[in-house]
Design an enzyme around this catalytic site. Structure first.
Site, PDB file in Angstrom:
ATOM      1  N   ASP A 213       0.817  -1.215   0.000  1.00 32.49           N
ATOM      2  CA  ASP A 213       0.000   0.000   0.000  1.00 32.49           C
ATOM      3  C   ASP A 213       0.855   1.272   0.000  1.00 32.49           C
ATOM      4  OD1 ASP A 213      -2.512   1.593   0.499  1.00 32.49           O
ATOM      5  OD2 ASP A 213      -1.488   2.000   2.390  1.00 32.49           O
ATOM      6  N   LEU A 294      -6.361   7.028   2.935  1.00 29.53           N
ATOM      7  CA  LEU A 294      -6.566   8.029   1.882  1.00 29.53           C
ATOM      8  C   LEU A 294      -5.421   8.083   0.881  1.00 29.53           C
ATOM      9  CD1 LEU A 294      -7.986  10.916   4.085  1.00 29.53           C
ATOM     10  CD2 LEU A 294      -9.253   9.509   2.473  1.00 29.53           C
ATOM     11  N   ARG A 295      -4.469   7.150   1.001  1.00 26.09           N
ATOM     12  CA  ARG A 295      -3.346   7.167   0.065  1.00 26.09           C
ATOM     13  C   ARG A 295      -3.813   7.018  -1.376  1.00 26.09           C
ATOM     14  NH1 ARG A 295       0.018   3.879   3.564  1.00 26.09           N
ATOM     15  NH2 ARG A 295       1.475   5.248   4.623  1.00 26.09           N
ATOM     16  N   GLY A 296      -4.801   6.141  -1.585  1.00 26.98           N
ATOM     17  CA  GLY A 296      -5.307   5.908  -2.942  1.00 26.98           C
ATOM     18  C   GLY A 296      -5.850   7.183  -3.572  1.00 26.98           C
ATOM     19  N   VAL A 299      -2.770   9.671  -4.286  1.00 24.73           N
ATOM     20  CA  VAL A 299      -1.901   9.243  -5.392  1.00 24.73           C
ATOM     21  C   VAL A 299      -2.617   9.377  -6.735  1.00 24.73           C
ATOM     22  CG1 VAL A 299      -0.710   7.261  -6.403  1.00 24.73           C
ATOM     23  CG2 VAL A 299      -0.475   7.736  -3.970  1.00 24.73           C
TER      24      VAL A 299
END
Length: 363
Positions: A213, A294-296, A299
């Site tokens: 992830d 919230l990385r998705g 990015v």
């Protein structure tokens, strides 16, 4: 204000090993796009490339490093410090600059650092000479691979076989842009802003989901099946091996054009706008796919802006999002061991539903 900098001529060119040109690589568009976008915006967070053996992973990454323009560095600094950006300076260089000292400068090729599988933490992060520190009262630091990789590319082949602790260290440095080494109460830090590229063969095991992830993008590559395309790949490689100098000259114009395109994209990136409604829809896709954290979202926003900049536009389009969203989200989905549906297909299906477009047909 940047310090007065004294430019010194680039050192005489040492005959470098010929590298297969990036623009001559046939196929593997997903991997090439992910790498280019990370060069335009290193804050995307790196690329994990998973695929079969012998599909050109290492060749492509070396070709990318060779393609990139030279960077200006402080000549006598082991961390490739930037002469005017404090975020990319070591503490020593920042002190020298603040005192108004003249910094000797030089041009250097962007470094591509290979991290060997058997590397120790000391080799990666660097070591502090405690004896020298105690006896002479100086912070004696032996830089590691992270120091050499600053403002460059750090490549870890077979990252899925690397010790989890080391992967954690790499990802922490890549995310923060700094490497800190602490020992016996002595602490030293230096900038470590690099594009992290990991590659591996899924047959040899997957990375833990928590580590996977942390990579910004995940490209999947497969062995080319089409006979005509396989022949073209073999011919291109044979042409390069037989006469590298002539082969490189034939691709010089394309290489220079792509290099300039990357420079223009980096300059344009701050001006690129992503419509609010599209940002909401991207987050809706992440929510419906049950992506943790919230990385998705972050990015995908960054990658969509980077691809618009690559194509010389200041507005992100629906097509931009469509081209990057699978790369940004497929490795963040929770895996059901009994499910055979490809994660990329699931991302595209939800994307098509949320954005109200037809599912792209398999090409």
């Amino acid at each position: 204000m940047s310090p007065i900098a004294q430019a010194i001529p680039t050192q005489p060119a040492i005959a470098r090993r010929a590298v297969f040109p990036f623009t001559a690589i046939v196929g593997q568009e997903e991997m090439k796009l992910a790498l280019l976008l990370n060069v335009i915006d290193p804050k995307i967070g790196g690329v994990m490339i998973m695929g079969d053996r012998g599909t050109g992973k290492s060749t492509t990454i070396r070709a990318l490093a060779d393609l990139l323009p030279e960077i200006e560095v402080v000549a006598d600094d082991p961390f490739n410090s930037h002469p005017s950006d404090p975020e990319l300076m070591s503490d020593v260089v920042r002190d020298r600059a603040s005192r108004g000292e003249t910094l000797p400068l030089m041009q250097r090729k962007v470094q591509m650092i290979d991290l060997p599988l058997g590397a120790t933490e000391d080799r990666v992060c660097g070591t502090i000479d405690i004896e020298k520190a105690l006896s002479e009262g100086v912070k004696a630091f032996e830089p590691g691979l992270l120091a050499k990789a600053n403002r460059g590319i750090l490549y870890v082949d077979e990252v899925n076989l690397l010790d989890d602790h080391l992967v954690d260290v790499l990802l922490d440095s890549a995310a923060s842009g700094w490497n800190t080494v602490e020992r016996e109460g002595i602490s030293i830090r230096h900038p470590a802003r690099f594009v992290l590229v990991g590659s591996g063969n899924p047959e040899e095991g997957e990375l833990r989901p928590q580590l996977l992830d942390r990579f910004g993008m995940h490209a999947e590559i497969r062995t080319v099946k089409e006979p005509a395309l396989r022949v073209k790949i073999v011919e291109e490689r044979s042409g390069f091996d037989q006469n590298p100098k002539t082969y490189l000259e034939q691709h010089e114009t394309e290489q220079q054009a792509l290099q300039q395109k990357l420079i223009d994209a980096q300059n344009l990136l701050p001006s690129v706008n992503l419509d609010y409604e599209m940002r909401v829809q991207i987050s809706q896709v992440c929510s419906e796919l049950d992506v943790d954290g919230l990385r998705g979202d972050i990015v995908t926003n960054r990658a969509a802006k980077a691809i618009a900049a690559l194509e010389g536009r200041t507005e992100v389009t629906l097509d931009d999002i469509s081209r990057v969203i699978t790369l940004c989200l497929r490795h963040r989905l929770r895996k059901d061991p009994l499910e055979s549906i490809d994660s990329g297909y699931k991302v595209q299906k939800v994307f098509s539903s949320v954005f109200g477009v037809e599912m792209p047909t398999e090409g």
